[in-house]
Design a protein around this motif. Structure first.
Motif, short mmCIF file in Angstrom:
data_model
loop_
_atom_site.label_atom_id
_atom_site.label_comp_id
_atom_site.label_asym_id
_atom_site.label_seq_id
_atom_site.Cartn_x
_atom_site.Cartn_y
_atom_site.Cartn_z
N PRO A 51 27.24 -19.02 20.66
CA PRO A 51 25.75 -18.61 20.93
C PRO A 51 25.61 -16.99 20.95
O PRO A 51 24.34 -16.55 20.93
N TYR A 52 26.48 -16.33 21.37
CA TYR A 52 26.38 -14.79 21.15
C TYR A 52 25.83 -14.31 19.86
O TYR A 52 25.25 -13.67 19.55
N LEU A 53 26.64 -14.99 18.85
CA LEU A 53 26.27 -14.73 17.15
C LEU A 53 24.94 -15.32 16.94
O LEU A 53 24.35 -14.50 16.24
N LEU A 54 24.56 -16.44 17.47
CA LEU A 54 23.26 -17.10 16.76
C LEU A 54 22.18 -16.52 17.53
O LEU A 54 20.87 -16.70 16.78
N THR A 55 22.20 -15.56 18.40
CA THR A 55 21.08 -14.98 19.04
C THR A 55 21.66 -13.40 19.14
O THR A 55 22.04 -13.06 20.15
N PRO A 56 21.62 -13.03 17.98
CA PRO A 56 22.48 -11.59 17.67
C PRO A 56 21.55 -10.43 18.25
O PRO A 56 21.51 -9.42 17.58
N SER A 57 21.25 -10.37 19.49
CA SER A 57 20.60 -9.18 20.16
C SER A 57 21.63 -8.29 20.17
O SER A 57 22.97 -8.52 20.33
N LEU A 58 21.42 -7.06 20.50
CA LEU A 58 22.59 -6.18 20.43
C LEU A 58 23.07 -6.13 21.88
O LEU A 58 24.52 -5.80 21.87
N SER A 59 22.54 -6.68 22.90
CA SER A 59 23.51 -6.99 24.15
C SER A 59 24.26 -8.03 23.86
O SER A 59 25.23 -8.05 24.46
N ASN A 60 23.88 -9.40 23.21
CA ASN A 60 24.81 -10.42 23.14
C ASN A 60 25.81 -9.90 22.33
O ASN A 60 27.15 -10.28 22.57
N LEU A 61 25.62 -9.38 21.25
CA LEU A 61 26.79 -8.85 20.13
C LEU A 61 27.73 -7.81 21.13
O LEU A 61 29.05 -8.11 20.93
N GLY A 62 27.17 -6.97 21.65
CA GLY A 62 27.82 -5.84 22.48
C GLY A 62 28.82 -6.73 23.36
O GLY A 62 29.91 -6.24 23.73
N THR A 63 28.23 -7.42 24.18
CA THR A 63 28.91 -8.14 25.43
C THR A 63 29.89 -8.83 24.78
O THR A 63 31.03 -9.08 25.22
N ALA A 64 29.74 -9.67 23.89
CA ALA A 64 30.73 -10.59 23.09
C ALA A 64 31.81 -9.85 22.59
O ALA A 64 33.05 -10.30 22.74
N TYR A 65 31.59 -8.54 22.12
CA TYR A 65 32.76 -7.61 21.49
C TYR A 65 33.46 -7.12 22.88
O TYR A 65 34.89 -7.15 22.69
N VAL A 66 32.76 -6.67 23.63
CA VAL A 66 33.27 -6.04 24.88
C VAL A 66 34.26 -7.09 25.66
O VAL A 66 35.37 -6.81 26.16
N GLU A 67 33.75 -8.25 25.86
CA GLU A 67 34.22 -9.27 26.57
C GLU A 67 35.51 -10.04 25.77
O GLU A 67 36.25 -11.18 26.43
N THR A 282 15.23 0.65 24.56
CA THR A 282 15.59 0.54 23.09
C THR A 282 15.52 -0.93 22.99
O THR A 282 15.68 -1.87 23.67
N PRO A 283 14.81 -1.22 21.65
CA PRO A 283 14.63 -2.56 21.45
C PRO A 283 15.77 -3.52 20.99
O PRO A 283 17.03 -3.05 21.07
N TYR A 284 15.60 -4.82 21.17
CA TYR A 284 16.58 -5.78 20.44
C TYR A 284 17.92 -5.96 21.59
O TYR A 284 18.87 -6.26 21.18
N GLY A 285 17.59 -5.51 22.87
CA GLY A 285 18.64 -5.63 23.85
C GLY A 285 19.58 -4.38 23.91
O GLY A 285 20.36 -4.60 24.52
#
Length: 399
Positions: A51-67, A282-285
């Motif tokens: 789910p982090y990847l399929l909705t790839p906002s910068l917040s989702n991608l960043g959160t997935a990487y950090v966690e 800033t946009p896209y999360g």
């Protein structure tokens, strides 16, 4: 199976929209390439990470990487570029992915906690990737070919020259960091300085540096909120601090600056701004990620709001300089230092914090380079002064 079917559809959609230098490796051995020459590899360790990847906002991608929900390999600049392109090509910059204006509650306790969260990681952590003077703000590359150390000193000199600092004058530096500006102001310009910070680590190291330089009789470092400072000062600087103040608090902040400024004084506010006219994030999360992991309670005003708040507070703007290109380069150097010294940094902090700062620094360079955020130096004085008290031109700033 549900998420895997969605993934197949998503892969086809992305491939149709952009040829990304990206490889996707799944937990089950499947692999998807999005171009013939992938430089960035995203590893998905389990289906629950999709789910982090399929909705790839910068917040989702960043959160997935950090966690640790996603692992990412490759050059950090290319990682940021791929992530930003994914977000831009697959999401609309509206709603929660748009440039939302967040009005965050501020008080002394929350502001102090936010400062300590960001700046009290450890002095050793910052020392590894900053310049030797530990200046954690936008450098000034007058010619574009300076080293980071040279550009940081040029930035400080540029500020102190703009405010026309003279020997014997008093200077208040709001948010003094590790003391580089007040040290320079005392040593080179002969000023008597007070630097204030809410970071205990910064206060301790800055105080020690002042003692080592033999300047304790001319420079005082205080662990103090700007709202508690009293007296008047011939000159005031605030560098990289007002991002923590809050949009609604800007008039009070500048009013306090005015109250502390001598009638014939000059003040300089140097800070990051939004490029959205409504002071949106800033946009896209991207703003959501920074608020969650890097700068709790931070808010960026548009430059128009800065100037309006200054005028409402009784300050006249004399000069405005955009340093966006300079901060893109500064953050790029910091990110490069971070990558080149990764082993030392990992020894100083845990993996989670390492990942936060890795993508944050490179992401900031991208944001400044692509006009998602900006930074301005604004020189001001008290409103109502006679025109004869103002400089004829900007030439003195470069003499």
């Amino acid at each position: 199976m549900f998420w895997e079917n969605k993934l197949d559809s998503w892969v086809n959609q992305v491939r149709h929209q952009a040829a990304l230098p990206l490889r996707l490796e799944l937990w089950n051995g499947k692999r998807f390439d999005f171009s013939q020459d992938p430089h960035v590899t995203v590893k998905v360790p389990e289906a629950s990470s999709l789910p982090y990847l399929l909705t790839p906002s910068l917040s989702n991608l960043g959160t997935a990487y950090v966690e640790g929900k996603l692992d990412i390999e490759g050059n950090v600049d290319e990682i940021i570029d791929v992530g930003s392109t994914l977000a831009r090509k697959t999401l609309q910059p509206t709603g929660k992915f748009g440039r939302l204006t967040r009005h965050i509650r501020h008080n002394r306790k929350l502001d102090s906690e936010a400062i300590r969260y960001h700046y009290d990681v450890s002095n050793d952590f910052y020392r590894i990737w900053l310049d030797e003077n530990m200046v954690y703000s936008c450098a000034y590359f007058e010619n574009g070919n300076e080293t980071l150390e040279e550009a940081q000193l040029k930035k400080i000199d540029h500020i102190l020259t703009k405010i026309q600092l003279k020997p014997g004058q008093t200077l208040l530096d709001i948010g003094c960091g590790w003391g580089a500006l007040v040290l320079r102001a005392a040593e080179k310009f002969g000023a008597r300085c007070v630097g204030i910070t809410l970071s205990e680590n910064q206060h301790a190291l800055a105080t020690e540096r002042i003692k080592q330089a033999g300047l304790a009789d001319r420079v005082e470092i205080r662990l103090q909120d700007y709202r508690d400072v009293t007296g008047t000062f011939d000159r005031i600087t605030s560098v990289g601090m007002f991002e923590h103040v809050g949009l609604r608090q800007l008039p009070d902040y500048f009013s306090r600056m005015r109250a502390l400024l001598a009638d014939d004084g000059f003040a300089m506010n140097h800070g990051i701004t939004s490029t959205d006219i409504d002071s949106g994030s800033t946009p896209y999360g991207g703003g959501e990620f920074i608020g969650k992991y890097v700068f709790p309670h931070g808010e960026l005003p548009h430059i128009s709001l800065v100037l309006k708040s200054m005028q409402e507070s009784g300050l006249e703007t004399l000069d405005v300089e955009n340093l966006r290109r300079h901060y893109a380069k500064t953050c790029g150097i910091w990110a490069s230092n971070f990558e080149n010294r990764a082993d030392r940094i990992r020894a100083a902090v845990d993996e989670r914090r390492f990942r936060i700062w890795r993508v944050y620094l490179a992401g900031c360079s991208y944001a400044f380079a692509n006009d998602w955020v900006a930074i301005f130096q604004v020189l001001c004085t008290k409103s109502g002064r006679p025109a004869s008290a103002l400089p004829w031109s900007r030439r003195y700033m470069y003499s």
